[in-house]
Structures are given as structure tokens and as C-alpha cells.
Write an enzyme that holds these catalytic residues in place. Structure first.
Site, PDB file in Angstrom:
ATOM      1  CG  ASN A 216      -0.325  -0.203   2.542  1.00 52.25           C
ATOM      2  OD1 ASN A 216       0.612   0.819   2.886  1.00 52.25           O
ATOM      3  ND2 ASN A 216      -0.138  -1.035   3.316  1.00 52.25           N
ATOM      4  CB  ILE A 319       0.726  -6.388  14.794  1.00 55.59           C
ATOM      5  CG1 ILE A 319       1.297  -7.129  13.584  1.00 55.59           C
ATOM      6  CG2 ILE A 319       2.030  -6.295  15.644  1.00 55.59           C
ATOM      7  CD1 ILE A 319       2.353  -6.241  12.798  1.00 55.59           C
ATOM      8  CE  LYS A 351     -10.684  -0.672  11.789  1.00 61.30           C
ATOM      9  NZ  LYS A 351     -10.146   0.159  10.651  1.00 61.30           N
TER      10      LYS A 351
END
Ligand code: CTP
Length: 410
Positions: A216, A319, A351
Site C-alpha cells: 500500500n 499485530i 476497533k
């Protein structure tokens, strides 16, 4: 300035005094002045008589620097010009500093304007030596440097390489960003002192053959700004950097990784000794299921399925979520959320909870002039007590500063 995304606004109106001595590297002092001035810092300058053989007072005056000191007994000086930097400057930098200048400073000699001003100065004194490698490695120079560092003065470099006279070795002036950012470090409050900070930054790359990867456009600028802000505030900073990493000062420990799994392994290894982690990297959520050791041939793939390439992907470990699962009460975890939706808060909230974060920072990546690769960003902050703030468009340095302000308050 080359690194506009690192232009922290909080040094505005601080004052640095720059001493310049007689080395060929003296021409770089003009650039050092400009870069310090880009932060809104007031710079005053003293040129020794040897320095004036390489650069002229006029060059600095033309940059808007005032005052520019030269001879001790010049009629242009105030009677107490030799004391002025000690009254006005927060840091005293000598770049370049020659063997002769280092020797004088080590012994407290004050036989010219620069050494007299330096002797009178009580704040942080930084030296960036530049000289022939034989002069640098000479025993008297090394003993003098030891004296100066033991006294708490900061010696930046020199670095190795080819010097002006054609010799190769240690003696080149260290890089300008290293000099500029260490000077900022010397004048910055240390409200993150002794904190072990871990940052992931940049993109990861997931290779499927030696020539092709899935990734990206992350530049690592936001992560570098976070790392440098924490370092300026006194933290011990460790960065785990994807391949396209942005510049970091030498004092920051950095580990280079390529894939998400390498980033995962290194982050988990460092996490138990971390007080605050901020995972800023744009990690590839998926990787190709199989990796070829040789470059695949277009014709072979076309024979399998004309005009198509089918690849299968498998999920990479998350992670941030893994750190969230292992977080202790004394650790803080900050995550990012790259979004394209207009209403960011529902996604941020979800999130934050799912990954057990203390703070989440979201940015819209489909907006021009902010986000991936740009110097600026427009972010929203949401903490685990439901406090939130939408920040205006700011450069990444100032956003980084605010993220740490929030993190310290949690
Ligand atoms: N992150 C991570 N490991 C991954 C994926 C993401 O550590 N494998 C971290 C990023 O560094 C960032 C945060 O998780 O701090 C959110 O990344 P983002 O790509 O916005 O969200 P995802 O959780 O991957 O969800 P989605 O892509 O579906 O929005």
C-alpha cells in the site's frame, strides 16, 4: 525544509546560537541556519576569523540572521556581546567545530568571541566536529572530546566517508537533520523521560515472487513524526519499520522488516519491555498463499487462464490486536484506523474495543492533501473513556505531538 512533515510548531520563538569555525564544512552552516529558522527559531551566529575564510557575515545577514558576531573588539559590538548568547539562547551549537575549537573548549580558553561566548553559556552546548580524519583520531583531540562529553556537552558525529582533502575516514560533518533535530532535542521539555516507546511504521510488503509484492502507499511519515516527537520529549524509542521508511535520528533504535509476519515477530519480542506502543504501520492484512522462488512468467500464467491472474491470499496476524490481548495495566496501546467512510466514529469505536486500545487515531485516506504519503493529516482521536476530538488539518509533526499529549493523559 526537506522534511516538512517534521516541522514541529512548538519551537517557534526559541533561540539557538550557532558558532561556526574554520572548516570547509562551514558552508553547510547556512543550511543549518535555514532549517532551524524553518521551525520559527531565532538564530544568532558567531563566525571565528578562520570561518570567515569560508563563509562571510553577509551570507548570514542575507538570511535574516541577527546579530552576526565576528571580532571580539569590533566597534559594531555591544560592550557585553560576549555574554549575549548566555542571556538569550536556549542552546549553543557549534557546527562545524574544528580540532582547534574543541581543544579551546576543553581547556576553557576564551581568546576569541566564540570561545568566550561558549564559556559563558550555561545551557546545552552541542558540537558537530568536522576535520581531516588524522586530526580527529589524534590522541589530544580524542582526549579533549572525552573531557567535553564527560562535562555533559553533546558531540554529534563526525561521520565516516571521504573528506574534502581526499582522505577517507571519520571526520565528515554529521548530517544536517541529525544536527538540527539534536538541537531541538536539547531545548525540549522531557515529559516522556524514561518511557519505552514502540512504534511500527510504513507499509509491509508481501512478496509472491522475487519481483512482485502486495502492499500500500504508506510512506512511514506519520510513524516517523511520532517517533521523533517521543524522542524529543525524552522517550527511549524503538521503531519497527517497513521497507519504505522515513528518516529517523540515529538515537532512535530502528529494526527493518519487510513482511507483516516479520513485523509481528519483532513487535511481540519488544512488547514486554514497552510502556507505550503506537502501531502506525499500514500492515497488509493478507499475503499470497504461496510464494514462488523464481519470477513467474507471464506466458505461463496466460496459458492457465488467458488475460487473467488468479492469486489466493491468506490472512496475516493482526499485530495490534495481539498486543491488546497481552496488554498489562501498566502498558498503553495506541492504534490507527485508516478509513474511507464519512462517519468514522462507529468504526473507531469498534476497533478500539476489539483491539483493547487506550487510544485510536483515525484518518480518512481518500481525501487529497492528507493521509498516505502527504505531509499533513486530518485525524480524529477517541480514547477508552469515550473522550474524542476532531483535529483540524495539521502537519504530521503537530499531530504526533497531540497524540502523545493525549496518551500521557490517559
Ligand atoms: N494492524 C496491525 N496488524 C494488521 C493489521 C492492522 O497491527 N495485520 C494495525 C494497524 O497498524 C493500525 C490498526 O491495526 O494501527 C488498524 O488498521 P486498519 O487497516 O485501519 O484496520 P484493520 O483492523 O486492518 O481493519 P480494516 O482493514 O478492515 O479496516
Amino acid at each position: 525544509m526537506e522534511y516538512e512533515y517534521l516541522q514541529f510548531s512548538r519551537f517557534y520563538n526559541q533561540h539557538v546560537h550557532l558558532g561556526i569555525t574554520g572548516s570547509i564544512a562551514a558552508f553547510k552552516s547556512l543550511q543549518i541556519c535555514r532549517e532551524l529558522m524553518d521551525f520559527g527559531i531565532q538564530v544568532s551566529v558567531t563566525l571565528t576569523s578562520a570561518a570567515r575564510n569560508f563563509v562571510t557575515p553577509l551570507s548570514f545577514e542575507a538570511l535574516g540572521i541577527t546579530p552576526v558576531y565576528g571580532e571580539m573588539f569590533s566597534p559594531q559590538n555591544n560592550a557585553f556581546a560576549h555574554l549575549e548568547p548566555s542571556e538569550t539562547a536556549q542552546a549553543f551549537l557549534i557546527a562545524p567545530s574544528t580540532a582547534n575549537n574543541i581543544a579551546k573548549l576543553a581547556y576553557g580558553l576564551a581568546d576569541d568571541m566564540l570561545t568566550c561566548q561558549a564559556l559563558a553559556f550555561n545551557g546545552p552546548l552541542l558540537l558537530a566536529p568536522a576535520m581531516n580524519p588524522n586530526l580527529w583520531s589524534a590522541q589530544p583531540t580524542q582526549e579533549n572530546i572525552q573531557k567535553l562529553t564527560q562535562r555533559g556537552n553533546m558531540v554529534l558525529g563526525p561521520k565516516s566517508g571521504e573528506v574534502a582533502c581526499g582522505h577517507t575516514g571519520e571526520g565528515r560533518l554529521t548530517s544536517i537533520p541529525e544536527i538540527v533535530f539534536n538541537t531541538l532535542n536539547a531545548i525540549c521539555n522531557k515529559d516522556m523521560k524514561d518511557q519505552n516507546v514502540l512504534i511500527t511504521l510504513g507499509a509491509t510488503r508481501e512478496y509472491w515472487d522475487p519481483a512482485r509484492f502486495w502492499s500500500n502507499p504508506s510512506s512511514g511519515k506519520m510513524g516517523a513524526a511520532l517517533a521523533i516527537a517521543a524522542w524529543l520529549r525524552g522517550a527511549n524509542v524503538h521503531c519497527i519499520c517497513g521497507p519504505n521508511k522515513a528518516w529517523l535520528p540515529g538515537d532512535i533504535t530502528s529494526y527493518d522488516v519487510t513482511s507483516a509476519r516479520q513485523m509481528f515477530d519483532k513487535t511481540l519480542e519488544l512488547w514486554p519491555n514497552t510502556d507505550i506502543a503506537c502501531l502506525c504501520a499500514a500492515v497488509s492484512d493478507f499475503r499470497p498463499e504461496s510464494v514462488s522462488e523464481t519470477k513467474f512468467k507471464k506466458q505461463e500464467k496466460m496459458q492457465e487462464n488467458p488475460d487473467h491472474l488468479n492469486l489466493n491470499f491468506t490472512a496475516n496476524p493482526d499485530i495490534l490486536q495481539t498486543l491488546g490481548e497481552r496488554k498489562t495495566n501498566s502498558q498503553k496501546l495506541v492504534g490507527f484506523a485508516a478509513e474511507t467512510d464519512d462517519d468514522l466514529f462507529p468504526e473507531m469505536k469498534s476497533k478500539l474495543h476489539k483491539k483493547n486500545l487506550n487510544l485510536i487515531v483515525s484518518n480518512k485516506i481518500n481525501q487529497s492533501g492528507t493521509g498516505f504519503g502527504s505531509d499533513n493529516n486530518e485525524v480524529n482521536l477517541l480514547d477508552d473513556k469515550s473522550n474524542h476530538q476532531q483535529l483540524p488539518t495539521l502537519n504530521k509533526a503537530d499531530i504526533a505531538w497531540k497524540i502523545w499529549d493525549w496518551t500521557l493523559k490517559i
